[in-house]
Design an enzyme around this catalytic site. Structure first.
Site, PDB file in Angstrom:
ATOM      1  N   ASN A 118      -1.139   8.627   0.979  1.00  0.00           N
ATOM      2  CA  ASN A 118      -0.960   9.995   0.508  1.00  0.00           C
ATOM      3  C   ASN A 118      -1.493  10.952   1.567  1.00  0.00           C
ATOM      4  OD1 ASN A 118      -1.837  12.502  -1.212  1.00  0.00           O
ATOM      5  ND2 ASN A 118      -0.528  11.287  -2.531  1.00  0.00           N
ATOM      6  N   ASN A 158       0.830  -1.207   0.000  1.00  0.00           N
ATOM      7  CA  ASN A 158       0.000   0.000   0.000  1.00  0.00           C
ATOM      8  C   ASN A 158       0.865   1.259   0.000  1.00  0.00           C
ATOM      9  OD1 ASN A 158       0.601  -0.931   2.648  1.00  0.00           O
ATOM     10  ND2 ASN A 158      -1.052   0.300   3.545  1.00  0.00           N
ATOM     11  N   GLU A 186      -3.035  -4.475  -3.235  1.00  0.00           N
ATOM     12  CA  GLU A 186      -3.528  -5.337  -4.315  1.00  0.00           C
ATOM     13  C   GLU A 186      -3.515  -4.605  -5.649  1.00  0.00           C
ATOM     14  OE1 GLU A 186      -4.829  -4.747  -1.366  1.00  0.00           O
ATOM     15  OE2 GLU A 186      -6.132  -6.369  -0.671  1.00  0.00           O
ATOM     16  N   TYR A 208      -5.682  11.788   1.975  1.00  0.00           N
ATOM     17  CA  TYR A 208      -5.938  10.381   2.313  1.00  0.00           C
ATOM     18  C   TYR A 208      -6.594   9.533   1.214  1.00  0.00           C
ATOM     19  CZ  TYR A 208      -4.810  11.574   7.211  1.00  0.00           C
ATOM     20  OH  TYR A 208      -4.194  11.990   8.365  1.00  0.00           O
ATOM     21  N   CYS A 237      -4.162   0.780  -2.412  1.00  0.00           N
ATOM     22  CA  CYS A 237      -3.982  -0.493  -1.705  1.00  0.00           C
ATOM     23  C   CYS A 237      -2.908  -1.362  -2.377  1.00  0.00           C
ATOM     24  CB  CYS A 237      -5.292  -1.278  -1.690  1.00  0.00           C
ATOM     25  SG  CYS A 237      -6.593  -0.531  -0.719  1.00  0.00           S
TER      26      CYS A 237
HETATM   27  N1  THU Z   1      -5.291  -1.586   2.480  1.00  0.00           N
HETATM   28  C1  THU Z   1      -4.721  -2.376   1.515  1.00  0.00           C
HETATM   29  O1  THU Z   1      -3.633  -2.076   1.006  1.00  0.00           O
HETATM   30  N2  THU Z   1      -5.387  -3.486   1.139  1.00  0.00           N
HETATM   31  C2  THU Z   1      -6.544  -3.923   1.684  1.00  0.00           C
HETATM   32  O2  THU Z   1      -7.063  -4.943   1.258  1.00  0.00           O
HETATM   33  C3  THU Z   1      -7.160  -3.183   2.781  1.00  0.00           C
HETATM   34  C4  THU Z   1      -6.551  -1.867   3.098  1.00  0.00           C
HETATM   35  C5  THU Z   1      -4.546  -0.386   2.910  1.00  0.00           C
HETATM   36  C6  THU Z   1      -5.162   0.916   2.534  1.00  0.00           C
HETATM   37  C7  THU Z   1      -4.552   1.843   3.574  1.00  0.00           C
HETATM   38  O3  THU Z   1      -3.254   2.221   3.152  1.00  0.00           O
HETATM   39  C8  THU Z   1      -4.413   0.949   4.792  1.00  0.00           C
HETATM   40  O4  THU Z   1      -4.473  -0.392   4.316  1.00  0.00           O
HETATM   41  C9  THU Z   1      -5.484   1.173   5.852  1.00  0.00           C
HETATM   42  O5  THU Z   1      -6.752   1.109   5.300  1.00  0.00           O
END
Ligand code: THU
Length: 142
Positions: free
Chosen positions: A55, A52, A65, A58, A63
């Protein structure tokens, strides 16, 4: 139309999980402090990781993925066999709604999503379970 993909072997899953867990260390998450690593196994047997990237504005953060899938797509990969997503919580986090739709673009309903917790234990669900009755590329008129 995607080809049917071979099941992930125990050795592939071992590599996939190690790379997803290691990718947590590359997360840029100064705001949430919630590290997420991801790794995709491509149909050609390569491993593509992401994490992830947050920024100061926000909602602009991305993410793990989507970073992993975007990286794989621009590297030329078109077919995928599995993804592992690793977090530090228990049980492991499952992909957010936006990521489910994003991944849906490049996967079939049987595509496995392995979710690793902070101790390296996992649960697995298919894309079809995570995003039933989904809208995808085939639903658009040709
Ligand atoms: N986040 C991910 O990278 N993948 C997910 O499946 C859930 C959430 C990240 C987004 C943000 O940077 C942090 O986790 C908190 O929500």
């Amino acid at each position: 139309m995607s080809a049917v993909q071979a099941p992930v072997t125990a050795q592939e899953l071992q590599t996939l999980s190690t790379k997803a867990i290691d990718a947590k260390a590359t997360a840029y998450c100064p705001y949430s402090k919630f590290r997420v690593g991801a790794c995709i196994l491509t149909a050609s047997g390569e491993f593509v990781h992401g994490a992830n990237v947050e920024n100061a504005a926000y909602p602009v953060g991305t993410c793990a993925e989507r970073v992993a899938f975007g990286t794989a797509i621009v590297a030329g990969h078109k077919e995928f066999r599995a993804i592992a997503v690793a977090t530090d919580i228990t049980p492991g986090a499952s992909p957010c709604g936006m990521c489910r739709q994003f991944m849906r673009e490049f996967t079939t309903a049987s595509f496995p999503v392995y979710m690793y917790d902070g101790e390296g234990k996992y649960t697995v669900k298919t894309m079809g379970e995570l995003l039933p009755d989904s809208f995808g590329p085939d639903d658009l008129p040709k």
